[in-house]
Design a protein around this motif. Structure first.
Motif, PDB file in Angstrom:
ATOM      1  N   ARG A   1       0.795  -1.194  -0.103  1.00 19.54           N
ATOM      2  CA  ARG A   1      -0.127  -0.010  -0.136  1.00 19.54           C
ATOM      3  C   ARG A   1       0.932   1.310   0.126  1.00 19.54           C
ATOM      4  N   ASN A   2       2.230   1.236   0.433  1.00 19.38           N
ATOM      5  CA  ASN A   2       2.968   2.150   0.291  1.00 19.38           C
ATOM      6  C   ASN A   2       3.857   2.367  -0.700  1.00 19.38           C
ATOM      7  N   HIS A   3       3.754   1.672  -1.825  1.00 20.52           N
ATOM      8  CA  HIS A   3       4.615   1.527  -3.063  1.00 20.52           C
ATOM      9  C   HIS A   3       4.667   2.626  -3.606  1.00 20.52           C
ATOM     10  N   ASP A   4       3.396   2.978  -4.187  1.00 19.83           N
ATOM     11  CA  ASP A   4       3.362   4.409  -4.786  1.00 19.83           C
ATOM     12  C   ASP A   4       4.001   5.431  -4.108  1.00 19.83           C
ATOM     13  N   HIS A   5       3.561   5.804  -2.817  1.00 19.31           N
ATOM     14  CA  HIS A   5       4.318   6.803  -2.162  1.00 19.31           C
ATOM     15  C   HIS A   5       5.877   6.686  -2.329  1.00 19.31           C
ATOM     16  N   LEU A   6       6.422   5.405  -1.811  1.00 15.70           N
ATOM     17  CA  LEU A   6       7.713   5.767  -2.190  1.00 15.70           C
ATOM     18  C   LEU A   6       8.414   5.872  -3.567  1.00 15.70           C
ATOM     19  N   ARG A   7       7.612   5.344  -4.494  1.00 16.69           N
ATOM     20  CA  ARG A   7       8.179   5.705  -5.999  1.00 16.69           C
ATOM     21  C   ARG A   7       8.235   7.167  -5.985  1.00 16.69           C
ATOM     22  N   GLY A   8       7.144   7.886  -5.583  1.00 17.00           N
ATOM     23  CA  GLY A   8       7.105   9.282  -5.709  1.00 17.00           C
ATOM     24  C   GLY A   8       8.217  10.138  -5.045  1.00 17.00           C
ATOM     25  N   LEU A   9       8.819   9.474  -3.959  1.00 20.23           N
ATOM     26  CA  LEU A   9      10.015   9.993  -3.198  1.00 20.23           C
ATOM     27  C   LEU A   9      11.191   9.474  -3.952  1.00 20.23           C
ATOM     28  N   GLY A  10      10.972   8.797  -5.049  1.00 16.29           N
ATOM     29  CA  GLY A  10      12.341   8.244  -5.697  1.00 16.29           C
ATOM     30  C   GLY A  10      12.836   7.154  -5.376  1.00 16.29           C
ATOM     31  N   ALA A  11      12.184   6.214  -4.506  1.00 23.55           N
ATOM     32  CA  ALA A  11      12.686   4.887  -4.304  1.00 23.55           C
ATOM     33  C   ALA A  11      12.105   3.777  -5.081  1.00 23.55           C
ATOM     34  N   GLU A  12      12.664   2.647  -5.185  1.00 24.93           N
ATOM     35  CA  GLU A  12      12.356   1.507  -5.990  1.00 24.93           C
ATOM     36  C   GLU A  12      11.815   0.428  -4.894  1.00 24.93           C
ATOM     37  N   PRO A  13      10.530   0.264  -4.748  1.00 23.93           N
ATOM     38  CA  PRO A  13       9.984  -0.242  -3.401  1.00 23.93           C
ATOM     39  C   PRO A  13       9.841  -1.655  -3.577  1.00 23.93           C
ATOM     40  N   VAL A  14      10.026  -2.622  -2.595  1.00 20.41           N
ATOM     41  CA  VAL A  14      10.030  -4.050  -2.701  1.00 20.41           C
ATOM     42  C   VAL A  14       9.206  -4.352  -1.462  1.00 20.41           C
ATOM     43  N   GLU A  15       8.302  -5.424  -1.672  1.00 21.49           N
ATOM     44  CA  GLU A  15       7.599  -6.100  -0.379  1.00 21.49           C
ATOM     45  C   GLU A  15       8.463  -6.803   0.599  1.00 21.49           C
ATOM     46  N   TYR A  16       8.217  -6.392   1.785  1.00 29.31           N
ATOM     47  CA  TYR A  16       9.011  -7.195   2.729  1.00 29.31           C
ATOM     48  C   TYR A  16       8.530  -8.486   3.154  1.00 29.31           C
ATOM     49  N   GLY A  17       9.069  -9.510   3.864  1.00 27.18           N
ATOM     50  CA  GLY A  17       8.575 -10.649   4.108  1.00 27.18           C
ATOM     51  C   GLY A  17       9.213 -11.632   3.274  1.00 27.18           C
ATOM     52  N   ASP A  18       8.607 -12.863   3.281  1.00 33.13           N
ATOM     53  CA  ASP A  18       9.449 -14.236   2.630  1.00 33.13           C
ATOM     54  C   ASP A  18       9.621 -13.661   1.050  1.00 33.13           C
ATOM     55  N   GLY A  19      10.775 -14.108   0.626  1.00 31.98           N
ATOM     56  CA  GLY A  19      11.341 -13.889  -0.876  1.00 31.98           C
ATOM     57  C   GLY A  19      11.925 -12.441  -0.854  1.00 31.98           C
ATOM     58  N   LEU A  20      11.988 -11.881   0.340  1.00 31.97           N
ATOM     59  CA  LEU A  20      12.784 -10.248   0.020  1.00 31.97           C
ATOM     60  C   LEU A  20      14.169 -10.505  -0.584  1.00 31.97           C
ATOM     61  N   VAL A  21      14.867 -11.355  -0.313  1.00 31.60           N
ATOM     62  CA  VAL A  21      16.275 -11.197  -0.812  1.00 31.60           C
ATOM     63  C   VAL A  21      16.127 -11.510  -2.392  1.00 31.60           C
ATOM     64  N   ASP A  22      15.198 -12.340  -2.865  1.00 28.61           N
ATOM     65  CA  ASP A  22      15.001 -12.509  -4.200  1.00 28.61           C
ATOM     66  C   ASP A  22      14.433 -11.206  -5.035  1.00 28.61           C
ATOM     67  N   ARG A  23      13.646 -10.546  -4.416  1.00 30.38           N
ATOM     68  CA  ARG A  23      13.171  -9.330  -4.923  1.00 30.38           C
ATOM     69  C   ARG A  23      14.147  -8.434  -5.157  1.00 30.38           C
ATOM     70  N   VAL A  24      14.930  -8.413  -3.947  1.00 28.65           N
ATOM     71  CA  VAL A  24      16.074  -7.146  -4.157  1.00 28.65           C
ATOM     72  C   VAL A  24      17.112  -7.614  -5.083  1.00 28.65           C
ATOM     73  N   ARG A  25      17.281  -8.804  -5.163  1.00 31.20           N
ATOM     74  CA  ARG A  25      18.422  -9.288  -6.172  1.00 31.20           C
ATOM     75  C   ARG A  25      17.839  -8.987  -7.792  1.00 31.20           C
ATOM     76  N   ALA A  26      16.324  -9.210  -7.894  1.00 27.77           N
ATOM     77  CA  ALA A  26      16.058  -8.783  -9.185  1.00 27.77           C
ATOM     78  C   ALA A  26      16.222  -7.495  -9.716  1.00 27.77           C
ATOM     79  N   LEU A  27      16.221  -6.359  -8.645  1.00 25.64           N
ATOM     80  CA  LEU A  27      16.664  -5.062  -8.909  1.00 25.64           C
ATOM     81  C   LEU A  27      18.276  -4.860  -8.871  1.00 25.64           C
ATOM     82  N   ALA A  28      18.724  -5.410  -8.173  1.00 27.12           N
ATOM     83  CA  ALA A  28      20.221  -5.254  -7.829  1.00 27.12           C
ATOM     84  C   ALA A  28      20.965  -6.633  -7.913  1.00 27.12           C
TER      85      ALA A  28
END
Length: 313
Positions: A186-213
């Motif tokens: 629910r906060n992802h659009d807000h973070l994009r507006g601040l200039g961040a690339e948002p990812v959901e926390y919780g299970d699978g976080l490492v894979d989601r971050v690795r997909a971006l970095a």
């Protein structure tokens, strides 16, 4: 014997829930030689406020009852101490007024503030907005400084949509860093507006971050991670560093930094420049009246509010 004039303030005389908070008449604070008396216009609630009130930090901080809670304030200088040459009567100021013990806080009509805790208020902000800045903004700024973040680095910010995280994202972007921030969907659009690339926390976080970095991140800033040690070991690139405001393991197990925010005029001045230049915006979630401070504490304690909760004095 001279009787000190009275002021309105929120106080509590024992640890407990928000029901211990009372609107009372208190003697005006005495003014030390290196302090100024601030006519408070607004104060803000931070998670540490209700944790101190509940007694969770009793082993860490000396408490002198009755307590006037609060460390953030914005207002106008009403009187200056004998050696407080940094400010003049009428100056609009804001600050993180923390001492080495808990007693005379900022949820009061008048606050005696050491000059080392104050700076001139950003001209572009209202008093309510300015009161939302000091503790959270300084926490973000000082953790970024401690981690030595510079342009071109990729930074993972845990709890990026929280009160501290939002300041951190904007300060990092102003430095030219790339920001990946954990937050609920629910906060992802807000973070994009601040200039961040948002990812959901919780299970699978490492894979989601690795997909971006894919090569990992240069810096991890922790303002509320679920598994700081595990995710940092999985994602931090060689030579990277971590700074946390909540987990001692950042230092003891990861070789990074545990940051406890400090009052600093110089750091507040740096934040003021970023704010007045338009690089950092202030998100005020809700404003309460002083008599409703208990409700403000309850809202912050729920842990789901985005932005800062402010009390108008």
């Amino acid at each position: 014997m001279t009787v000190a004039p009275l002021m309105r303030a929120i106080t509590y005389d024992r640890y407990g829930g928000s029901d211990v908070l009372q609107l009372t008449d208190r003697p005006e604070p005495r003014l030390g030689p290196d302090s100024v008396l601030v006519r408070a216009r607004a104060a803000s609630v931070n998670p540490v406020d209700w944790k101190v009130r509940a007694g969770y930090l009793d082993a860490l901080m000396d408490v002198q009852f009755p307590v006037v809670p609060g460390w953030d304030v914005a207002g106008v200088v009403e009187r200056v101490g004998q050696d407080a040459t940094e400010f003049e009567v009428g100056d609009e100021v804001y600050g993180y007024v923390r001492r080495d013990w808990v007693h005379g806080g900022t949820f009061a009509e008048l606050v005696a503030a050491p000059v080392r805790t104050l700076a001139r208020k950003p001209a572009s902000l209202t008093f309510e907005e300015a009161a939302a800045v000091p503790l959270a903004g300084l926490t973000a700024y000082q953790s970024i400084e401690r981690a030595g973040v510079h342009a071109g680095q990729t930074v993972l910010v845990h709890a990026a949509a929280g009160g501290v995280g939002q300041f951190a994202v904007q300060i990092l972007r102003a430095r030219g860093a790339r920001v990946v921030g954990t937050a609920s969907a629910r906060n992802h659009d807000h973070l994009r507006g601040l200039g961040a690339e948002p990812v959901e926390y919780g299970d699978g976080l490492v894979d989601r971050v690795r997909a971006l970095a894919p090569d990992g991140v240069d810096v991890v800033l922790d303002y509320g991670a679920d598994d700081l040690v595990g995710t940092t070991r999985a994602l931090l690139a060689d030579g990277g560093t971590v700074a946390s405001i909540v987990e001692a393991a950042a230092r003891t197990e990861l070789g990074g930094h545990l940051v406890w925010v400090r009052p600093s005029t110089a750091d507040l001045d740096a934040l003021t420049r970023l704010i007045d230049d338009g690089a950092v915006k202030v998100d005020v979630a809700q404003v309460f009246d002083l008599a409703d401070t208990a409700a403000a504490h309850d809202l912050v304690a729920e842990g789901h509010v985005r932005g800062k909760v402010v009390v108008r004095v």
